[in-house]
Scaffold this motif. Structure first.
Motif, PDB file in Angstrom:
ATOM      1  N   VAL A 135       0.949   5.390   9.878  1.00 37.02           N
ATOM      2  CA  VAL A 135       2.266   5.472   9.252  1.00 37.02           C
ATOM      3  C   VAL A 135       2.249   6.548   8.174  1.00 37.02           C
ATOM      4  CG1 VAL A 135       3.983   4.181   7.908  1.00 37.02           C
ATOM      5  CG2 VAL A 135       2.674   3.018   9.693  1.00 37.02           C
ATOM      6  N   ARG A 136       3.315   7.350   8.137  1.00 37.07           N
ATOM      7  CA  ARG A 136       3.479   8.348   7.071  1.00 37.07           C
ATOM      8  C   ARG A 136       4.513   7.824   6.078  1.00 37.07           C
ATOM      9  NH1 ARG A 136       5.102  12.733   9.644  1.00 37.07           N
ATOM     10  NH2 ARG A 136       2.978  13.393  10.024  1.00 37.07           N
ATOM     11  N   ALA A 138       2.114  10.821   2.360  1.00 34.89           N
ATOM     12  CA  ALA A 138       0.751  10.317   2.565  1.00 34.89           C
ATOM     13  C   ALA A 138       0.712   9.465   3.830  1.00 34.89           C
ATOM     14  CB  ALA A 138       0.304   9.499   1.358  1.00 34.89           C
ATOM     15  N   THR A 139      -0.454   9.369   4.444  1.00 36.62           N
ATOM     16  CA  THR A 139      -0.585   8.570   5.657  1.00 36.62           C
ATOM     17  C   THR A 139      -1.548   7.413   5.439  1.00 36.62           C
ATOM     18  OG1 THR A 139      -2.305  10.019   6.533  1.00 36.62           O
ATOM     19  CG2 THR A 139      -0.046  10.463   7.237  1.00 36.62           C
ATOM     20  N   ILE A 140      -1.304   6.365   6.207  1.00 33.82           N
ATOM     21  CA  ILE A 140      -2.133   5.168   6.142  1.00 33.82           C
ATOM     22  C   ILE A 140      -2.377   4.681   7.559  1.00 33.82           C
ATOM     23  CG2 ILE A 140      -0.141   3.632   5.857  1.00 33.82           C
ATOM     24  CD1 ILE A 140      -1.949   1.948   3.957  1.00 33.82           C
ATOM     25  N   ARG A 141      -3.563   4.136   7.769  1.00 34.77           N
ATOM     26  CA  ARG A 141      -3.913   3.572   9.073  1.00 34.77           C
ATOM     27  C   ARG A 141      -4.098   2.077   8.886  1.00 34.77           C
ATOM     28  NH1 ARG A 141      -9.205   3.683  12.658  1.00 34.77           N
ATOM     29  NH2 ARG A 141     -10.103   3.193  10.644  1.00 34.77           N
ATOM     30  N   LEU A 142      -3.267   1.296   9.555  1.00 29.20           N
ATOM     31  CA  LEU A 142      -3.317  -0.162   9.500  1.00 29.20           C
ATOM     32  C   LEU A 142      -4.012  -0.672  10.749  1.00 29.20           C
ATOM     33  CD1 LEU A 142      -2.312  -2.974   8.386  1.00 29.20           C
ATOM     34  CD2 LEU A 142      -0.285  -2.605   9.799  1.00 29.20           C
ATOM     35  N   ILE A 143      -4.993  -1.542  10.574  1.00 23.61           N
ATOM     36  CA  ILE A 143      -5.672  -2.201  11.684  1.00 23.61           C
ATOM     37  C   ILE A 143      -5.258  -3.670  11.624  1.00 23.61           C
ATOM     38  CG2 ILE A 143      -7.885  -2.781  12.741  1.00 23.61           C
ATOM     39  CD1 ILE A 143      -7.341   0.221  12.643  1.00 23.61           C
ATOM     40  N   ALA A 185       0.828  -1.209   0.000  1.00 18.60           N
ATOM     41  CA  ALA A 185       0.000   0.000   0.000  1.00 18.60           C
ATOM     42  C   ALA A 185       0.862   1.257   0.000  1.00 18.60           C
ATOM     43  CB  ALA A 185      -0.941  -0.005   1.197  1.00 18.60           C
ATOM     44  N   LEU A 186       1.919   1.268   0.805  1.00 22.07           N
ATOM     45  CA  LEU A 186       2.794   2.440   0.875  1.00 22.07           C
ATOM     46  C   LEU A 186       3.509   2.691  -0.442  1.00 22.07           C
ATOM     47  CD1 LEU A 186       4.254   1.958   4.450  1.00 22.07           C
ATOM     48  CD2 LEU A 186       2.913   3.915   3.671  1.00 22.07           C
TER      49      LEU A 186
END
Length: 87
Positions: free
Chosen positions: A70-71, A29-34, A21-22
């Motif tokens: 995560v950025r 950009a930021t992402i939120r992983l669950i 994804a990154l």
């Protein structure tokens, strides 16, 4: 912010999905992983440090669910090459 749901996936799949994804995102950009895998608490920060991404936050959502924010860093998703040795 992009969300990535890795609940129910075991090591190394949460980090591999995060990496993929990154790589598709622009720097910054930021992402939120669950994730529900206990090893993600070790693997995600380690991956971020090695790949040049910034771990913005990690929190326990309860019931074995963790959230990682995560950025995307400027790196290509892999550890940087070591500096060449001087002769």
């Amino acid at each position: 912010m992009t969300d990535l749901d890795a609940r129910g996936l075991l090591c190394p799949l949460p980090v591999l999905r995060l990496r993929k994804a990154l790589l598709a995102m622009p720097a910054g950009a930021t992402i939120r992983l669950i994730a529900t895998d206990d090893m993600a608490m070790v693997d995600v920060p380690h991956f971020c440090g090695q790949a040049g991404h910034a771990m913005i936050g990690m929190r326990d959502l309860g019931d074995g669910v963790m959230e990682f924010t995560v950025r995307r860093g400027p790196a290509t998703g892999q550890a940087a090459d070591p500096a060449p040795e001087e002769s």
